[in-house]
Design a protein around this motif. Structure first.
Motif, short mmCIF file in Angstrom:
data_model
loop_
_atom_site.label_atom_id
_atom_site.label_comp_id
_atom_site.label_asym_id
_atom_site.label_seq_id
_atom_site.Cartn_x
_atom_site.Cartn_y
_atom_site.Cartn_z
N THR A 29 -3.32 2.53 9.51
CA THR A 29 -2.25 1.56 9.24
C THR A 29 -2.00 1.52 7.74
O THR A 29 -2.94 1.39 6.95
N VAL A 30 -0.73 1.64 7.37
CA VAL A 30 -0.33 1.61 5.97
C VAL A 30 0.48 0.35 5.73
O VAL A 30 1.47 0.09 6.43
N ALA A 31 0.08 -0.45 4.76
CA ALA A 31 0.82 -1.65 4.38
C ALA A 31 1.57 -1.36 3.08
O ALA A 31 1.01 -0.77 2.16
N MET A 32 2.83 -1.78 3.03
CA MET A 32 3.67 -1.43 1.88
C MET A 32 4.40 -2.63 1.30
O MET A 32 4.83 -3.53 2.01
N ALA A 33 4.52 -2.61 -0.03
CA ALA A 33 5.36 -3.56 -0.73
C ALA A 33 6.79 -3.02 -0.74
O ALA A 33 7.12 -2.09 -0.01
N TRP A 34 7.66 -3.58 -1.57
CA TRP A 34 9.05 -3.17 -1.61
C TRP A 34 9.43 -2.85 -3.06
O TRP A 34 8.63 -2.96 -3.97
N LEU A 89 -4.76 1.35 4.21
CA LEU A 89 -4.21 1.73 2.91
C LEU A 89 -3.06 0.79 2.57
O LEU A 89 -2.19 0.53 3.41
N ALA A 90 -3.07 0.26 1.35
CA ALA A 90 -1.98 -0.59 0.87
C ALA A 90 -1.35 0.07 -0.35
O ALA A 90 -2.04 0.46 -1.29
#
Length: 305
Positions: free
Chosen positions: A108-113, A200-201
């Motif tokens: 799972t990949v967490a992402m900002a903008w 992963l972030a």
């Protein structure tokens, strides 16, 4: 949207055959300016993929930064910009090559903008990963189509054939009560929990001017001026921080829809992808506090850090 056939034809003539943009324009009987836009669109949509395999030119700096901030990963990008691409875009393009090495099935990949995240996502080499999920760390920036250029999670998911989630709600609510109402919704709780359980972030920071937050219209000029009087050093995940890397005492910090910054510390890999003179202050403080396990930045910013 331009047809893939036309984009591929223009890209082939320019990158493979080595023809000039003027020659291509004359052959296709279209304006040279449009040829330039078509080439840019071909890169944006992944029809053209450019890789510069020159190795790092700042190995010593990378090692110094790794030791100073106890990082597992550090990558220094060029800081040259051009008339078409600014520093955020350049960092994002090069960051994609580093991030690609971290991707695997069943993650799972967490992402900002933001601009940097969007260019990172757009330049990931298309790959078919299995059982991969991409989730946002923040609410939506989008209230109009022109803001879509800041969206990164959906683009990243498309490039990796992953499942993409959305956090329903604006990045900044009009009140603390509205924020609490949104965060109590099962759909919002599900997405935030998935982000907190990410492998992963990928994150960035904003400077004190916070041009992205200002441009999307969720805060008034009066609110920005009020926050600036508190002398913040920048923002991270929408939250404004002071010189001690603590949240500034302002109502805006109580209206953010997304993952709370301290809660990201349980994510195993946390990569900061940012650069620029106006961001050095907040980058240094958050790195000192151990918010990130990896750093991708440009050479000038790396030198300042």
């Amino acid at each position: 949207m331009t047809s893939i056939g036309l984009l591929a034809r223009v890209a082939h003539q320019y990158f493979v055959l080595g023809e000039t943009q003027q020659a291509i324009a004359e052959r296709l009987q279209i304006n040279r300016t449009k040829i330039h836009r078509l080439l840019a669109e071909a890169k944006e949509r992944g029809i053209v993929s450019i890789r510069i395999n020159a190795g790092s030119q700042a190995l010593e700096m990378e090692e110094q930064l790794r030791r100073k901030y106890r990082l597992d990963i550090c990558s220094i990008t060029p800081d040259d910009t051009g008339s078409e691409l600014g520093l955020s875009e350049v960092i994002g393009i090069y960051a994609a090559q580093t991030v690609e090495t971290l991707l695997r099935d069943d993650m799972t990949v967490a992402m900002a903008w933001g601009r940097t995240m969007r260019w990172l996502a757009s330049n990931i080499e298309p790959v078919a990963l299995r059982n991969v999920t991409v989730v946002p760390l923040l609410g939506s920036l989008s209230r109009r189509s022109s803001i879509d250029k800041y969206d990164a999670a959906a683009v990243f998911a498309q490039r990796t054939q992953a499942e993409s989630y959305y956090l329903p709600g604006p990045i900044i609510c009009d009140s603390r009560e509205s924020r609490e109402t949104i965060l109590q919704q099962p759909s919002a709780r599900e997405v935030i929990q998935k982000a907190l359980n990410a492998d992963l972030a990928l994150m960035s920071v904003g400077g004190t001017t916070s041009s992205t937050l200002r441009s999307v219209g969720y805060m008034t000029d009066e609110e920005f001026d009020d926050i600036l009087r508190l002398k913040p050093i920048g923002n991270f995940l929408g939250y404004f921080f002071d010189r001690n890397a603590e949240l500034v005492d302002h109502p805006v910090n109580e209206r953010i829809v997304g993952v709370y910054p301290l809660d990201t510390l349980n994510i195993p890999k946390r990569i900061l992808v940012s650069g620029g003179k106006n961001k050095v202050g907040i980058m240094a403080k958050l790195l000192e506090k151990g918010f990130f396990t990896g750093l991708i930045t440009d050479q000038e910013t790396g030198s300042s850090l």
